[in-house]
Structures are given as structure tokens and as C-alpha cells.
Design a protein around this motif. Sequence first.
Motif, PDB file in Angstrom:
ATOM      1  N   SER A  98       1.030  -1.110  -0.062  1.00 32.63           N
ATOM      2  CA  SER A  98      -0.075  -0.188  -0.073  1.00 32.63           C
ATOM      3  C   SER A  98       0.652   1.176  -0.008  1.00 32.63           C
ATOM      4  CB  SER A  98      -0.843  -0.067   1.196  1.00 32.63           C
ATOM      5  OG  SER A  98      -0.246   0.105   2.491  1.00 32.63           O
ATOM      6  N   SER A 147      -4.883   2.141  -5.036  1.00 31.97           N
ATOM      7  CA  SER A 147      -5.101   3.514  -5.557  1.00 31.97           C
ATOM      8  C   SER A 147      -4.109   4.455  -4.881  1.00 31.97           C
ATOM      9  CB  SER A 147      -6.516   4.088  -5.277  1.00 31.97           C
ATOM     10  OG  SER A 147      -7.064   3.853  -3.981  1.00 31.97           O
ATOM     11  N   ASP A 149      -4.363   6.996  -2.912  1.00 34.00           N
ATOM     12  CA  ASP A 149      -4.914   7.270  -1.467  1.00 34.00           C
ATOM     13  C   ASP A 149      -5.176   5.993  -0.606  1.00 34.00           C
ATOM     14  OD1 ASP A 149      -7.166   6.117  -2.730  1.00 34.00           O
ATOM     15  OD2 ASP A 149      -8.593   8.091  -2.607  1.00 34.00           O
ATOM     16  N   GLY A 150      -5.191   4.944  -1.232  1.00 30.78           N
ATOM     17  CA  GLY A 150      -4.962   3.828  -0.198  1.00 30.78           C
ATOM     18  C   GLY A 150      -6.540   3.242   0.037  1.00 30.78           C
ATOM     19  N   ARG A 151      -7.505   3.810  -0.543  1.00 34.92           N
ATOM     20  CA  ARG A 151      -8.858   3.687  -0.228  1.00 34.92           C
ATOM     21  C   ARG A 151      -9.449   2.539  -1.084  1.00 34.92           C
ATOM     22  NH1 ARG A 151     -12.075   7.461  -2.188  1.00 34.92           N
ATOM     23  NH2 ARG A 151     -13.845   6.915  -0.959  1.00 34.92           N
ATOM     24  N   ARG A 152      -8.919   2.346  -2.553  1.00 36.39           N
ATOM     25  CA  ARG A 152      -9.282   1.195  -3.361  1.00 36.39           C
ATOM     26  C   ARG A 152      -8.246   0.400  -3.871  1.00 36.39           C
ATOM     27  NH1 ARG A 152     -13.843   3.172  -2.069  1.00 36.39           N
ATOM     28  NH2 ARG A 152     -15.306   4.244  -3.162  1.00 36.39           N
ATOM     29  N   ASP A 166     -13.236  -1.632  -2.274  1.00 34.50           N
ATOM     30  CA  ASP A 166     -13.306  -0.967  -1.255  1.00 34.50           C
ATOM     31  C   ASP A 166     -12.363  -1.418   0.138  1.00 34.50           C
ATOM     32  OD1 ASP A 166     -14.297   0.145   1.755  1.00 34.50           O
ATOM     33  OD2 ASP A 166     -14.624   1.598   0.301  1.00 34.50           O
ATOM     34  N   VAL A 167     -11.296  -0.878   0.274  1.00 35.79           N
ATOM     35  CA  VAL A 167     -10.401  -1.573   1.068  1.00 35.79           C
ATOM     36  C   VAL A 167     -10.793  -1.783   2.425  1.00 35.79           C
ATOM     37  CG1 VAL A 167      -7.985  -0.936   2.253  1.00 35.79           C
ATOM     38  CG2 VAL A 167      -8.146  -0.596   0.037  1.00 35.79           C
ATOM     39  N   ALA A 168     -11.262  -0.507   2.972  1.00 34.97           N
ATOM     40  CA  ALA A 168     -11.758  -0.658   4.509  1.00 34.97           C
ATOM     41  C   ALA A 168     -13.073  -1.685   4.631  1.00 34.97           C
ATOM     42  CB  ALA A 168     -12.580   0.559   4.766  1.00 34.97           C
ATOM     43  N   THR A 169     -13.812  -2.010   3.688  1.00 36.32           N
ATOM     44  CA  THR A 169     -14.974  -2.883   3.878  1.00 36.32           C
ATOM     45  C   THR A 169     -14.788  -4.197   3.004  1.00 36.32           C
ATOM     46  OG1 THR A 169     -16.342  -2.006   2.166  1.00 36.32           O
ATOM     47  CG2 THR A 169     -16.493  -0.884   4.420  1.00 36.32           C
ATOM     48  N   GLY A 192      -7.209   8.474  -8.848  1.00 36.67           N
ATOM     49  CA  GLY A 192      -8.048   7.381  -8.587  1.00 36.67           C
ATOM     50  C   GLY A 192      -9.354   7.278  -9.254  1.00 36.67           C
ATOM     51  N   GLU A 210     -15.357   3.963 -10.371  1.00 33.64           N
ATOM     52  CA  GLU A 210     -16.621   3.944  -9.542  1.00 33.64           C
ATOM     53  C   GLU A 210     -17.550   2.960 -10.246  1.00 33.64           C
ATOM     54  OE1 GLU A 210     -16.899   5.104  -6.707  1.00 33.64           O
ATOM     55  OE2 GLU A 210     -14.987   5.706  -6.562  1.00 33.64           O
TER      56      GLU A 210
END
Length: 375
Positions: A98, A147, A149-152, A166-169, A192, A210
Motif C-alpha cells: 500500500s 489507488s 490514497d489507499g482507499r481502493r 473498497d479496502v476498508a469494507t 483514483g 466507480e
Amino acid sequence: MYKTDAWERAYKPLSLPSEQSHYAAFSPDDATILTASEGDRGGVALWDAASGSLRARWEGGLDVAWWYPSFQDTSMWSGVLGYMPHCFGGQSSSIMFSPDNQYLLTPAISGAGNVGEDSACLWDAAMGKLIREFVGHSNVIRSVGFSLDGRRIATGSGDTTVIIWDVATGARVATCRGHNDWVRSVAFSPNGEHVTSGGDDRRVIMWNAEGGELLQSFEGHTHWVSSVAFTPGGDVVISSDPNGMRLWDVESGACLLVLSSATWGSTVRLSPDGSGVLVDDDKRVVQLWAPLNEDAQTTTSRSWLPRRTWPMYYIEDDWIFSLTPTRRTRLCWVPADWQGIAGFLGQDVLFGKQGTRLNFSSLSSYLESLRTDST
């Protein structure tokens, strides 16, 4: 591992499985070394770059380098991007850190946890703990990407699809369908918003990150596409196959430039102001390739070609020239059997066949003091 300033061994060799193919890469902060060993008894390990101590290891069957690049390929990617990518390949890899160095993203490693064979795994890079599993592909994952920003994350698979997560979920954001063969390479645009991919169908495709809609298709490769990336400005897509590299305009889909890996190391350089590419042909005459503004018929600057430190050295008619923003200076004559310039850094020039290094600092300073232009 060796220190590059004095080329002294920093610590003893890392302990890796015998009789395996091994690959290595640094984390983005250069604090961690990633090693991957292919085969049924392979696996992945993370090492502290300062001490060489083992941080984490995952053992099990693993296919790592579907497109592990040669030295020439790596040189091409680092030259065009302006930095050395932190993964196995140009920008595409089956294993990737990441951007914040906290996580490692891999395909499923058989023997490393109870995960599905077609899933992707997010690991804690410090502890080696499994953070999240991404399930949804129906064939083995060939490439992964973060990505900035590390979110995807994006994953490319043998099932011909690209999935964005989605990285978080761990939720699936979009499924991209358009390839008709294995997807070997994926990468996010700097902002991104887009994802590009390449595969065995010789196609390079750009997607909406998206919704997964196909936005642009780049046609022209003659072999499977091994690696893809966006340039830092996001306006150009770079892709490579075993025969070389292509640069594409994002808006029009037009191919801007084709570079051959066979000749890159000795005959192609980025121009010093970043506006084009210098090509040295078999007569050792340097030519400048650059995009043209068709209306003005003048060379236009391209932000996606990185800047270089002055001066720029090149050979023409057996003479070394120094090129600066305002002057071209004839420096000295060189023997033909030196086989051209192999590389340069600041005032040092290295010649290929003999491995001879010349430093031009004193000569350049003297010539500058004369303040005369030369042909």
C-alpha cells in the motif's frame, strides 16, 4: 544486500528457500524488503531493510512473476516514470505494498490461512496478520493494484474481469468486463478516478473506477500486455509487452510513442527538458522525437516526461557533446570501440563496452567561464 555508496555488504544474504525462483522489491519508504519465491514450497517474506531481520513470512504455493521484467524493461519503466516502481514490474504486479507501507496485497497463497484460491488477501505488513479477504473472482488473480490514497484496490484475473474493491469494507465497488482473455496487469490513475488494465488479448483498456464503465480502448500491441501504468500527470497510459513499451494519449486513444526494450539501454534517452525522447541510430546521430502542436507546428512540452538534471551528454560523429538549456558544447573525441554512452549522472559519463567513466566537471566549468557558444 549492498550499500550503493561504497558497494559494501550491509549484512549477510537473506535466507530463502533453495531451488526456487526468487524476486525482490523495496517498500515505498525503502524500510522493508519484500521477497517472493515461486513454486509449491515458495512463499512471501518481509525483511527489515536496515538489519536484514525477518519480519513476517507466508509459506505456500505461489505464482509470483507472470511478467517479471528484465533489467532493460525495469530501466525503461524507471526512465519514463522518473522513479523506480516498488513492485515486480513496471507498475503492475501480483504483489504490491500500500502507498502508506502498512499493508501488503497478494493473491491467495496456498497454505497461508484459510482463504479461497481465487481471492486476494490484505496483510498487515508489520505483523503478517491477515486483515481482509476479497472474494469474487472465479479464476486465479494475476495482478493487484492500490489507488494512491489507499482507499481502493483493483484485481485482474484469469476470469477476464477487473474488480475494484473498497479496502476498508472489502465490498465490491465495480466489475469491469471487456477483456476476452487473462487480465495480467492493472493500475489506478493518480487521482483514483480511472483504472487501466492489459491482458492476453493484447488490449489495454481504461475504466471508470466507480462504475466500471469502459472509457477507452488502446489497440496496437502484438503480444500479451504485461504491465500498465498512468504517468504522474494522468494524461498518458503506459503499457508494455515482451517486445517493448507503448505510450497512449488518454483522451484520443492514439499511440504517442513505441519504445523497443532491445535498444532502450544504449540508444534512447529522455530529452533534457522533458519535451521528448532522444534516439541514437546506428550512425550515432542523435535525433529528437517530440509531440507536435499541429496548429503551431512547434514542439510542445509534455509534463508526463520527467525532467532531467543538466547537463545532458550525447555522442555525435565520435564527439561527446554537453547540452544545457542554452548551449551545446563539444567536449572531447572518443574512440569508436567505446560503444557509446551507457549512462550519466551529473558530470559523470559512463561508457558501455569498456566500463570507462569520465568526469567533465572541470572541463565544463572552464568552458562555461569562456562564455562562448560552440557548434
